[in-house]
Write a protein that holds these residues in place. Structure first.
Motif, mmCIF file in Angstrom:
data_model
loop_
_atom_site.group_PDB
_atom_site.id
_atom_site.type_symbol
_atom_site.label_atom_id
_atom_site.label_comp_id
_atom_site.label_asym_id
_atom_site.label_seq_id
_atom_site.Cartn_x
_atom_site.Cartn_y
_atom_site.Cartn_z
ATOM 1 N N ARG A 95 0.854 -1.197 0.000
ATOM 2 C CA ARG A 95 0.000 0.000 0.000
ATOM 3 C C ARG A 95 0.885 1.241 0.000
ATOM 4 N NH1 ARG A 95 -4.156 0.310 4.556
ATOM 5 N NH2 ARG A 95 -2.340 -0.224 5.830
ATOM 6 N N PRO A 96 1.451 1.594 -1.138
ATOM 7 C CA PRO A 96 2.359 2.742 -1.166
ATOM 8 C C PRO A 96 1.672 4.025 -0.721
ATOM 9 C CG PRO A 96 2.490 1.493 -3.219
ATOM 10 C CD PRO A 96 1.304 0.976 -2.464
ATOM 11 N N HIS A 97 2.446 4.901 -0.102
ATOM 12 C CA HIS A 97 1.967 6.214 0.305
ATOM 13 C C HIS A 97 1.578 7.019 -0.937
ATOM 14 C CE1 HIS A 97 2.268 10.304 2.017
ATOM 15 N NE2 HIS A 97 1.954 9.711 3.154
ATOM 16 N N PRO A 98 0.617 7.925 -0.824
ATOM 17 C CA PRO A 98 0.230 8.743 -1.984
ATOM 18 C C PRO A 98 1.388 9.517 -2.620
ATOM 19 C CG PRO A 98 -1.424 8.943 -0.268
ATOM 20 C CD PRO A 98 -0.292 8.141 0.315
ATOM 21 N N THR A 99 2.453 9.773 -1.865
ATOM 22 C CA THR A 99 3.603 10.469 -2.442
ATOM 23 C C THR A 99 4.487 9.548 -3.285
ATOM 24 O OG1 THR A 99 4.843 10.085 -0.398
ATOM 25 C CG2 THR A 99 3.714 12.219 -0.638
ATOM 26 N N SER A 100 4.164 8.249 -3.314
ATOM 27 C CA SER A 100 4.921 7.258 -4.093
ATOM 28 C C SER A 100 6.394 7.225 -3.721
ATOM 29 C CB SER A 100 4.766 7.525 -5.596
ATOM 30 O OG SER A 100 3.435 7.356 -6.003
ATOM 31 N N VAL A 101 6.673 7.361 -2.440
ATOM 32 C CA VAL A 101 8.038 7.285 -1.919
ATOM 33 C C VAL A 101 8.064 6.264 -0.786
ATOM 34 C CG1 VAL A 101 9.847 8.527 -0.649
ATOM 35 C CG2 VAL A 101 8.619 9.665 -2.513
ATOM 36 N N ALA A 102 9.094 5.441 -0.764
ATOM 37 C CA ALA A 102 9.304 4.501 0.333
ATOM 38 C C ALA A 102 10.801 4.301 0.505
ATOM 39 C CB ALA A 102 8.619 3.165 0.056
ATOM 40 N N ALA A 103 11.218 4.052 1.734
ATOM 41 C CA ALA A 103 12.633 3.855 2.012
ATOM 42 C C ALA A 103 12.784 2.877 3.165
ATOM 43 C CB ALA A 103 13.312 5.184 2.352
ATOM 44 N N LEU A 104 13.996 2.352 3.301
ATOM 45 C CA LEU A 104 14.343 1.503 4.432
ATOM 46 C C LEU A 104 15.431 2.183 5.237
ATOM 47 C CD1 LEU A 104 14.460 -2.027 2.750
ATOM 48 C CD2 LEU A 104 12.591 -1.026 4.094
ATOM 49 N N ALA A 105 15.277 2.172 6.555
ATOM 50 C CA ALA A 105 16.250 2.790 7.446
ATOM 51 C C ALA A 105 16.745 1.774 8.464
ATOM 52 C CB ALA A 105 15.630 3.990 8.169
ATOM 53 N N VAL A 106 17.922 2.007 8.989
ATOM 54 C CA VAL A 106 18.494 1.159 10.023
ATOM 55 C C VAL A 106 17.904 1.549 11.374
ATOM 56 C CG1 VAL A 106 20.614 0.457 11.201
ATOM 57 C CG2 VAL A 106 20.631 0.886 8.730
ATOM 58 N N ARG A 107 17.334 0.592 12.065
ATOM 59 C CA ARG A 107 16.766 0.865 13.386
ATOM 60 C C ARG A 107 17.869 1.134 14.398
ATOM 61 N NH1 ARG A 107 12.354 -2.999 16.501
ATOM 62 N NH2 ARG A 107 12.564 -2.102 18.592
ATOM 63 N N PRO A 108 17.745 2.204 15.187
ATOM 64 C CA PRO A 108 18.762 2.455 16.214
ATOM 65 C C PRO A 108 18.873 1.268 17.160
ATOM 66 C CG PRO A 108 17.285 4.335 15.981
ATOM 67 C CD PRO A 108 16.679 3.211 15.201
ATOM 68 N N SER A 109 20.053 1.054 17.681
ATOM 69 C CA SER A 109 20.245 -0.082 18.575
ATOM 70 C C SER A 109 19.480 0.134 19.883
ATOM 71 C CB SER A 109 21.730 -0.298 18.875
ATOM 72 O OG SER A 109 22.218 0.708 19.743
ATOM 73 N N ARG A 110 19.021 -0.953 20.444
ATOM 74 C CA ARG A 110 18.333 -0.886 21.735
ATOM 75 C C ARG A 110 19.264 -0.292 22.799
ATOM 76 N NH1 ARG A 110 14.172 -2.897 24.681
ATOM 77 N NH2 ARG A 110 14.595 -3.584 26.809
ATOM 78 N N GLU A 111 20.529 -0.685 22.748
ATOM 79 C CA GLU A 111 21.486 -0.202 23.741
ATOM 80 C C GLU A 111 21.616 1.319 23.671
ATOM 81 O OE1 GLU A 111 21.958 -2.702 21.630
ATOM 82 O OE2 GLU A 111 21.683 -4.313 23.115
ATOM 83 N N ALA A 112 21.688 1.872 22.464
ATOM 84 C CA ALA A 112 21.821 3.322 22.317
ATOM 85 C C ALA A 112 20.585 4.041 22.840
ATOM 86 C CB ALA A 112 22.066 3.683 20.857
ATOM 87 N N ASN A 113 19.401 3.497 22.540
ATOM 88 C CA ASN A 113 18.178 4.124 23.029
ATOM 89 C C ASN A 113 18.092 4.070 24.548
ATOM 90 O OD1 ASN A 113 16.982 5.125 20.704
ATOM 91 N ND2 ASN A 113 15.900 3.228 20.248
ATOM 92 N N LEU A 114 18.447 2.924 25.135
ATOM 93 C CA LEU A 114 18.379 2.811 26.594
ATOM 94 C C LEU A 114 19.376 3.748 27.264
ATOM 95 C CD1 LEU A 114 17.909 -1.042 27.076
ATOM 96 C CD2 LEU A 114 16.178 0.764 27.253
ATOM 97 N N ARG A 115 20.533 3.938 26.645
ATOM 98 C CA ARG A 115 21.489 4.902 27.206
ATOM 99 C C ARG A 115 20.920 6.315 27.169
ATOM 100 N NH1 ARG A 115 25.380 1.877 24.305
ATOM 101 N NH2 ARG A 115 25.381 3.446 22.628
#
Length: 283
Positions: free
Chosen positions: A103-123
């Protein structure tokens, strides 16, 4: 509560050759996408990608069915990331985009990003002193509401958003609701007994009227689930119970509305709150 399940590796592998060739070769870009899709964060639409880039997300691949239109949108709404988008976006057919994103967004743009590490978020969540509160969603159930809360928290400059319970705050539907702003704050799921340190203010109908309460910058602000409210365990641990003003016979506010009202109350009493930049129309 058991620990949240282990997540996939935080930094998917993408060979330098594939990453470079994918910028000019649609088929190479699609191969990179397929290789990363199972371990990456889907950025659904132009605005999600724009926000992720503004907050330094690592984006290995971005696709669009209309590159010219996407760059024109950047010229209009996000000139600060226009060059990054120009270097990153690869045009593929509409059919191919729909094959990868049902179900593409109406802007017809999609990307994949690297999820921040759990350790970095907890810090980031544990770091003290804090200049802004942490928002806790106690066993939330609605994915869209969770996304809206993360978007609000990012807008107010909150330190982060923590969820307890089974909902994954990085679920694609939550990320869609957050418009890519997961990368602007620390977002994690923890056990209920492992919340960040700080005075715990829990929103509860029987609490003191929030208008008479000063919320400190290091506050932990806890909100119950949409159906059942705060869990008994979290409510009993609260240092303060506070309530939002509400007309008699109105039963409740939407979760995101409650978070917005509370963060606004905090922001009006601190000089470290939100800046004064007004986003462009439609941003």
């Amino acid at each position: 509560m058991n620990e949240p399940p282990a997540r996939p590796p935080a930094e998917p592998v993408c060979s330098p050759t594939a990453a470079v060739s994918s910028r000019t070769d649609p088929e190479a870009a699609v191969r990179v996408w397929r290789g990363l899709a199972g371990t990456s964060v889907l950025l659904d639409g132009f605005h999600a990608l724009k926000h992720a880039l503004r907050f330094a997300a690592r984006v290995p691949v971005a696709l669009t069915a209309d590159r010219r239109a996407a760059l024109a949108l950047a010229d209009e709404l996000a000139p600060d990331v226009r060059d990054a988008l120009d270097a990153l976006l690869v045009e593929v057919s509409d059919a191919r985009l729909r094959d990868l994103v049902p179900r593409p967004h109406p802007t017809s743009v999609a990307a994949l990003a690297v999820r921040p590490s759990r350790e970095a978020n907890l810090r980031a969540l544990a770091r003290t002193p804090r200049s802004a509160p942490v928002v806790v969603l106690d066993d939330p159930r609605n994915l869209g509401n969770a996304g809206a809360v993360i978007r609000l928290a990012a807008g107010f400059g909150a330190t982060g958003v923590v969820t307890t319970g089974t909902l994954d705050p990085w679920h694609p539907t939550v990320v869609r609701g957050g418009a890519g702003l997961h990368f602007a704050t620390a977002v994690e799921r923890t056990a209920a007994g492992e919340l960040p340190s700080g005075p715990l203010f829990a929103l509860d109908p029987e609490g003191e009227d929030i208008r008479g309460v000063a919320l400190p910058d290091d506050a932990v602000l806890a909100f119950g689930s949409e159906r059942s409210g705060l869990s008994a365990g979290l409510r009993s641990r609260a240092d303060h119970l506070v309530s939002l003003p509400m007309r008699p016979q109105v039963s409740s506010y939407n979760l995101a509305t409650s978070v917005a009202m509370t963060l606004f109350h905090w922001s009006t009493a601190t000089s470290t709150a939100v800046g004064t930049v007004t986003p462009p129309a439609g941003d």
